[in-house]
Design a protein around this motif. Sequence first.
Motif, PDB file in Angstrom:
ATOM      1  N   UNK A 159      67.947  23.417  85.636  1.00  0.00           N
ATOM      2  CA  UNK A 159      68.448  22.448  84.457  1.00  0.00           C
ATOM      3  C   UNK A 159      69.831  23.681  83.806  1.00  0.00           C
ATOM      4  N   UNK A 160      70.413  24.171  84.648  1.00  0.00           N
ATOM      5  CA  UNK A 160      71.407  24.995  84.630  1.00  0.00           C
ATOM      6  C   UNK A 160      71.252  26.502  83.274  1.00  0.00           C
ATOM      7  N   UNK A 161      69.997  26.927  83.567  1.00  0.00           N
ATOM      8  CA  UNK A 161      69.493  28.235  83.592  1.00  0.00           C
ATOM      9  C   UNK A 161      70.803  29.345  84.209  1.00  0.00           C
ATOM     10  N   UNK A 162      70.328  29.973  84.079  1.00  0.00           N
ATOM     11  CA  UNK A 162      69.958  31.327  84.546  1.00  0.00           C
ATOM     12  C   UNK A 162      69.945  31.787  86.427  1.00  0.00           C
ATOM     13  N   UNK A 163      70.986  32.134  86.775  1.00  0.00           N
ATOM     14  CA  UNK A 163      70.519  32.792  88.072  1.00  0.00           C
ATOM     15  C   UNK A 163      70.414  33.504  88.410  1.00  0.00           C
ATOM     16  N   UNK A 164      69.922  34.600  87.814  1.00  0.00           N
ATOM     17  CA  UNK A 164      69.303  36.122  87.882  1.00  0.00           C
ATOM     18  C   UNK A 164      69.254  36.278  89.146  1.00  0.00           C
ATOM     19  N   UNK A 165      68.931  36.794  90.300  1.00  0.00           N
ATOM     20  CA  UNK A 165      67.667  37.524  90.948  1.00  0.00           C
ATOM     21  C   UNK A 165      68.193  38.827  91.236  1.00  0.00           C
ATOM     22  N   UNK A 166      67.667  39.949  91.271  1.00  0.00           N
ATOM     23  CA  UNK A 166      68.569  40.928  92.619  1.00  0.00           C
ATOM     24  C   UNK A 166      67.884  40.747  93.774  1.00  0.00           C
ATOM     25  N   UNK A 167      68.892  41.739  94.525  1.00  0.00           N
ATOM     26  CA  UNK A 167      69.223  41.498  95.521  1.00  0.00           C
ATOM     27  C   UNK A 167      69.753  43.078  96.692  1.00  0.00           C
ATOM     28  N   UNK A 168      68.458  42.858  97.171  1.00  0.00           N
ATOM     29  CA  UNK A 168      68.036  44.828  98.447  1.00  0.00           C
ATOM     30  C   UNK A 168      68.493  43.993 100.062  1.00  0.00           C
ATOM     31  N   UNK A 169      68.131  43.637  99.918  1.00  0.00           N
ATOM     32  CA  UNK A 169      69.004  43.191 101.880  1.00  0.00           C
ATOM     33  C   UNK A 169      69.490  42.036 102.727  1.00  0.00           C
ATOM     34  N   UNK A 170      69.857  42.028 103.357  1.00  0.00           N
ATOM     35  CA  UNK A 170      70.279  40.678 104.359  1.00  0.00           C
ATOM     36  C   UNK A 170      69.520  40.998 105.386  1.00  0.00           C
ATOM     37  N   UNK A 171      68.513  39.917 106.926  1.00  0.00           N
ATOM     38  CA  UNK A 171      68.296  40.529 107.284  1.00  0.00           C
ATOM     39  C   UNK A 171      68.573  39.534 108.332  1.00  0.00           C
ATOM     40  N   UNK A 172      69.732  39.050 109.403  1.00  0.00           N
ATOM     41  CA  UNK A 172      69.816  38.554 110.300  1.00  0.00           C
ATOM     42  C   UNK A 172      68.566  38.865 111.544  1.00  0.00           C
ATOM     43  N   UNK A 173      67.949  37.957 112.087  1.00  0.00           N
ATOM     44  CA  UNK A 173      67.320  38.300 113.584  1.00  0.00           C
ATOM     45  C   UNK A 173      67.104  37.091 114.298  1.00  0.00           C
ATOM     46  N   UNK A 174      66.909  37.595 115.563  1.00  0.00           N
ATOM     47  CA  UNK A 174      66.589  36.381 116.683  1.00  0.00           C
ATOM     48  C   UNK A 174      65.027  36.583 116.405  1.00  0.00           C
ATOM     49  N   UNK A 175      64.803  34.920 116.699  1.00  0.00           N
ATOM     50  CA  UNK A 175      63.446  35.115 117.083  1.00  0.00           C
ATOM     51  C   UNK A 175      62.626  34.542 118.295  1.00  0.00           C
TER      52      UNK A 175
END
Length: 175
Positions: A159-175
Amino acid sequence: MLRKTTRFMALVAAGLAFSATALAADVLIEAENFNAQGGGNVAKVTDRPATSGGAALMNFDNEGHWLEWKIDVPEDGNYAVTLRYAGGRKWNVFREVQIDGKVPNSAFAKVTLPTTGGFGRAEGEWKDMVVVGSDGKAAMVALTKGTHVLRITNLGGEGGASGSANLDLIKLSTL
């Protein structure tokens, strides 16, 4: 290798930070080690519990704000993307994920980050979320060995509200 994988799965199940020794082909990207940003200014925080590497990013709030990381992929393969984040809004927020200037597939065009109940001031407020496709399975990204650029852009909130989110880690992994 089985012992490392079992240890990694136990850490994830417990909601703890990722192990740097998890799997040989995993790529762990500490959010605070970004290379570039535009449309806003994030802040590195070190007072949040259960963060990988002891730090995370906050103030990733504004629609259009983007962050970039240079990543080294150890081998050719198909990789799942996991975001470790904390979001205290009462609504979903959205991110777009690009690799080398392109959205890899439709699952990454608008990634939904549901609320986690807070912005990471308590251990239980961090969530590890694998990006999934419309089939509910991990959305895979085909990557070649070498250096790539990963960009995450804030698409705002419901609804156009704030997109706040804190970010710690991004992980790329093969499954």
